[in-house]
Write a protein that holds these residues in place. Structure first.
Motif, PDB file in Angstrom:
ATOM      1  N   GLU A 269      33.645  34.489  25.217  1.00 21.79           N
ATOM      2  CA  GLU A 269      34.959  35.129  25.074  1.00 21.79           C
ATOM      3  C   GLU A 269      34.848  36.648  25.160  1.00 21.79           C
ATOM      4  O   GLU A 269      35.666  37.297  25.803  1.00 21.79           O
ATOM      5  CB  GLU A 269      35.593  34.735  23.735  1.00 21.79           C
ATOM      6  N   ALA A 270      33.834  37.206  24.513  1.00 20.18           N
ATOM      7  CA  ALA A 270      33.673  38.664  24.480  1.00 20.18           C
ATOM      8  C   ALA A 270      33.493  39.224  25.884  1.00 20.18           C
ATOM      9  O   ALA A 270      34.089  40.258  26.240  1.00 20.18           O
ATOM     10  CB  ALA A 270      32.489  39.041  23.601  1.00 20.18           C
ATOM     11  N   ALA A 271      32.681  38.556  26.689  1.00 19.56           N
ATOM     12  CA  ALA A 271      32.453  39.032  28.055  1.00 19.56           C
ATOM     13  C   ALA A 271      33.656  38.743  28.947  1.00 19.56           C
ATOM     14  O   ALA A 271      34.085  39.595  29.740  1.00 19.56           O
ATOM     15  CB  ALA A 271      31.197  38.369  28.623  1.00 19.56           C
ATOM     16  N   ARG A 272      34.218  37.546  28.803  1.00 12.65           N
ATOM     17  CA  ARG A 272      35.303  37.121  29.689  1.00 12.65           C
ATOM     18  C   ARG A 272      36.557  37.965  29.503  1.00 12.65           C
ATOM     19  O   ARG A 272      37.262  38.275  30.464  1.00 12.65           O
ATOM     20  CB  ARG A 272      35.605  35.637  29.438  1.00 12.65           C
ATOM     21  N   GLN A 273      36.836  38.369  28.282  1.00 11.43           N
ATOM     22  CA  GLN A 273      38.045  39.167  28.021  1.00 11.43           C
ATOM     23  C   GLN A 273      38.031  40.481  28.783  1.00 11.43           C
ATOM     24  O   GLN A 273      39.075  40.951  29.257  1.00 11.43           O
ATOM     25  CB  GLN A 273      38.183  39.433  26.517  1.00 11.43           C
ATOM     26  N   VAL A 274      36.870  41.087  28.911  1.00 13.62           N
ATOM     27  CA  VAL A 274      36.771  42.360  29.642  1.00 13.62           C
ATOM     28  C   VAL A 274      37.205  42.170  31.098  1.00 13.62           C
ATOM     29  O   VAL A 274      37.971  42.969  31.646  1.00 13.62           O
ATOM     30  CB  VAL A 274      35.336  42.912  29.574  1.00 13.62           C
ATOM     31  N   ILE A 275      36.731  41.099  31.705  1.00 15.12           N
ATOM     32  CA  ILE A 275      37.058  40.840  33.108  1.00 15.12           C
ATOM     33  C   ILE A 275      38.515  40.428  33.264  1.00 15.12           C
ATOM     34  O   ILE A 275      39.209  40.863  34.194  1.00 15.12           O
ATOM     35  CB  ILE A 275      36.103  39.764  33.673  1.00 15.12           C
ATOM     36  N   GLU A 276      39.003  39.609  32.340  1.00 19.15           N
ATOM     37  CA  GLU A 276      40.396  39.171  32.416  1.00 19.15           C
ATOM     38  C   GLU A 276      41.367  40.340  32.263  1.00 19.15           C
ATOM     39  O   GLU A 276      42.387  40.413  32.965  1.00 19.15           O
ATOM     40  CB  GLU A 276      40.663  38.107  31.351  1.00 19.15           C
ATOM     41  N   ARG A 277      41.063  41.250  31.366  1.00 19.80           N
ATOM     42  CA  ARG A 277      41.963  42.393  31.147  1.00 19.80           C
ATOM     43  C   ARG A 277      42.065  43.302  32.356  1.00 19.80           C
ATOM     44  O   ARG A 277      43.057  44.020  32.525  1.00 19.80           O
ATOM     45  CB  ARG A 277      41.481  43.189  29.924  1.00 19.80           C
ATOM     46  N   ARG A 278      41.045  43.273  33.202  1.00 21.59           N
ATOM     47  CA  ARG A 278      41.078  44.084  34.406  1.00 21.59           C
ATOM     48  C   ARG A 278      41.658  43.327  35.602  1.00 21.59           C
ATOM     49  O   ARG A 278      41.669  43.843  36.722  1.00 21.59           O
ATOM     50  CB  ARG A 278      39.670  44.575  34.739  1.00 21.59           C
ATOM     51  N   GLY A 279      42.125  42.092  35.344  1.00 18.67           N
ATOM     52  CA  GLY A 279      42.812  41.331  36.387  1.00 18.67           C
ATOM     53  C   GLY A 279      41.934  40.482  37.279  1.00 18.67           C
ATOM     54  O   GLY A 279      42.396  39.956  38.303  1.00 18.67           O
ATOM     55  N   TYR A 280      40.673  40.270  36.889  1.00 17.33           N
ATOM     56  CA  TYR A 280      39.763  39.515  37.743  1.00 17.33           C
ATOM     57  C   TYR A 280      39.298  38.207  37.105  1.00 17.33           C
ATOM     58  O   TYR A 280      38.293  37.626  37.512  1.00 17.33           O
ATOM     59  CB  TYR A 280      38.537  40.368  38.095  1.00 17.33           C
ATOM     60  N   GLY A 281      40.041  37.722  36.115  1.00 19.61           N
ATOM     61  CA  GLY A 281      39.623  36.523  35.400  1.00 19.61           C
ATOM     62  C   GLY A 281      39.407  35.316  36.277  1.00 19.61           C
ATOM     63  O   GLY A 281      38.476  34.530  36.060  1.00 19.61           O
ATOM     64  N   GLU A 282      40.243  35.137  37.297  1.00 19.39           N
ATOM     65  CA  GLU A 282      40.116  33.955  38.158  1.00 19.39           C
ATOM     66  C   GLU A 282      38.869  34.007  39.031  1.00 19.39           C
ATOM     67  O   GLU A 282      38.485  33.006  39.651  1.00 19.39           O
ATOM     68  CB  GLU A 282      41.353  33.813  39.055  1.00 19.39           C
ATOM     69  N   TYR A 283      38.216  35.164  39.091  1.00 18.48           N
ATOM     70  CA  TYR A 283      37.026  35.316  39.932  1.00 18.48           C
ATOM     71  C   TYR A 283      35.725  35.278  39.118  1.00 18.48           C
ATOM     72  O   TYR A 283      34.668  35.625  39.617  1.00 18.48           O
ATOM     73  CB  TYR A 283      37.110  36.626  40.721  1.00 18.48           C
ATOM     74  N   PHE A 284      35.853  34.857  37.873  1.00 18.82           N
ATOM     75  CA  PHE A 284      34.689  34.625  37.018  1.00 18.82           C
ATOM     76  C   PHE A 284      34.781  33.189  36.541  1.00 18.82           C
ATOM     77  O   PHE A 284      35.361  32.893  35.496  1.00 18.82           O
ATOM     78  CB  PHE A 284      34.679  35.608  35.853  1.00 18.82           C
ATOM     79  N   GLY A 285      34.194  32.282  37.307  1.00 21.49           N
ATOM     80  CA  GLY A 285      34.434  30.856  37.081  1.00 21.49           C
ATOM     81  C   GLY A 285      33.302  30.086  36.445  1.00 21.49           C
ATOM     82  O   GLY A 285      33.373  28.859  36.350  1.00 21.49           O
ATOM     83  N   HIS A 286      32.261  30.755  35.999  1.00 29.23           N
ATOM     84  CA  HIS A 286      31.154  30.046  35.347  1.00 29.23           C
ATOM     85  C   HIS A 286      30.978  30.562  33.926  1.00 29.23           C
ATOM     86  O   HIS A 286      31.598  31.556  33.521  1.00 29.23           O
ATOM     87  CB  HIS A 286      29.857  30.197  36.156  1.00 29.23           C
ATOM     88  N   GLY A 287      30.140  29.886  33.155  1.00 28.19           N
ATOM     89  CA  GLY A 287      29.884  30.317  31.791  1.00 28.19           C
ATOM     90  C   GLY A 287      29.135  31.636  31.752  1.00 28.19           C
ATOM     91  O   GLY A 287      28.512  32.062  32.733  1.00 28.19           O
ATOM     92  N   THR A 288      29.159  32.281  30.606  1.00 26.12           N
ATOM     93  CA  THR A 288      28.532  33.587  30.461  1.00 26.12           C
ATOM     94  C   THR A 288      27.019  33.496  30.343  1.00 26.12           C
ATOM     95  O   THR A 288      26.321  34.467  30.618  1.00 26.12           O
ATOM     96  CB  THR A 288      29.130  34.321  29.252  1.00 26.12           C
TER      97      THR A 288
END
Length: 357
Positions: A269-288
């Motif tokens: 969640e900590a890593a994914r939130q950074v990417i999602e907030r910048r609008g690229y969440g759909e382009y990070f499709g695997h686990g951290t």
């Protein structure tokens, strides 16, 4: 090995498991020290048997002194296991159901006769999640080999060089440093191919302006290393720098979240939130990330649904990425040791600035 067997027996007793058959190669190595490629363990409350054929019987005696070596002359080793179980007067055999194939299960059941096969999950891997000091020392060495390989390969990254050539040089260099082999099929993905999370090295030749993502590792004394770095050939454009900076921020956020008592999914969640907030969440499709040790992918999984609580002694990767089809991608990965205070990054190759080659 005696300590590991004792821990396993305590876990078996807690779950009312009498005799456990171990067939997974990583678990066999972990519990016995045997480095060969064929053998089955049968572990009971006060017995430990190692079934193997003529090729390995002497090796078992040398490497696995806490086991009784049982030579399987002909036929299925399951038949030999069943025969010993009858001598022990056991009516159940617990087995690693996540490893046996359906065909192997039916063959086992046929030989067991009246003995009931019972799935036991993967007890040994539960123990393997937390590394002891000997394991940590070996893993450190494996990570050092990977870091040296990265520093070495930077001298070979030039226009016209094929991805496959870089992968071969990485693997050859790691072997020269003491590795027994590559941890997995080396990923070298350049230009638009860097959008492939598992873009195994191909024939594409590097071009000026390419992102080059390299994901690789070494096997040293049975243990794996794992790291990823993304570099650029020449000067990055504005978008390349933006994507790299976002992934770096996400990776650093993930690392900051790793500590004892935190659930695996919370690191994701900590890593994914950074990417999602910048609008690229759909382009990070695997686990951290994932655990690493005798296997390149072990538990725990730093993923959205993994409730595993991190403990000191675990070794996990933290590897967020952004992958834009047709354009390219970035992944940054470190392997880290969970410590009493937080985590220690075991891979030290530079990442805080986008390397321009």
């Amino acid at each position: 090995m005696k300590t590991r067997l004792a821990k396993l027996r305590r876990l078996m007793a807690q779950r009312e498991i009498t005799y456990l058959m171990v067939t997974k190669p990583e678990n066999r190595l972990y519990l016995s020290g045997f480095t060969g490629t064929a053998g089955i363990l049968l572990i009971g409350p006060d017995t430990a048997d190692f079934f193997t054929d003529f090729r390995y019987i002497e090796q078992v005696k040398q490497q696995s002194p806490h086991f009784r070596a049982v030579k399987v002359d002909q036929g299925s080793p399951f038949e030999a296991v069943a025969e010993v179980l009858r001598q022990y007067k056991s009516d159940k055999l617990f087995f690693e159901d996540e490893h046996l194939t359906v065909k192997q299960y039916h063959r086992l059941k046929e030989h067991l006769g009246q003995i009931n096969p019972v799935p036991a999950g993967d007890l040994a891997e539960e123990l393997r999640m937390v590394k002891d000091q000997q394991e940590i020392g070996i893993i450190r060495r494996a990570m050092e080999i990977g870091d040296r390989a990265f520093a070495h390969i930077l001298n070979y990254i030039k226009p016209g060089v094929a991805e496959r050539e870089l992968a071969c040089e990485l693997e050859f260099f790691m072997r020269r440093q003491g590795a027994s082999g590559a941890a997995f099929a080396t990923i070298v993905a350049s230009g638009p191919r860097s959008a492939l999370p598992h873009g195994v090295a191909g024939d594409r030749r590097l071009q000026p302006g390419d992102f080059i993502t390299m994901d690789f590792g070494a096997v040293y004394q049975g243990y794996h290393s794992d790291m990823t770095r993304t570099v650029v050939l020449g000067e990055p454009d504005e978008k390349q720098q933006e994507i790299y900076n976002i992934v770096l921020a996400a990776q650093l956020a993930g690392l900051a979240a790793v500590r004892p008592g935190v659930k695996a999914r919370e690191v994701d969640e900590a890593a994914r939130q950074v990417i999602e907030r910048r609008g690229y969440g759909e382009y990070f499709g695997h686990g951290t990330g994932h655990g690493v040790g005798l296997a390149i992918h072990e538990n725990p999984r730093l993923a959205a649904k993994d409730e595993t609580v991190l403990q000191a002694g675990m070794v996990v990767t933290v590897e967020p990425g952004i992958y834009l089809p047709g354009w390219g991608g970035v992944r940054i990965e470190d392997s880290v040791l969970v410590t009493d205070e937080g985590c220690e990054v075991l891979t030290s190759s530079p990442k805080h600035e986008l390397l321009k080659l």
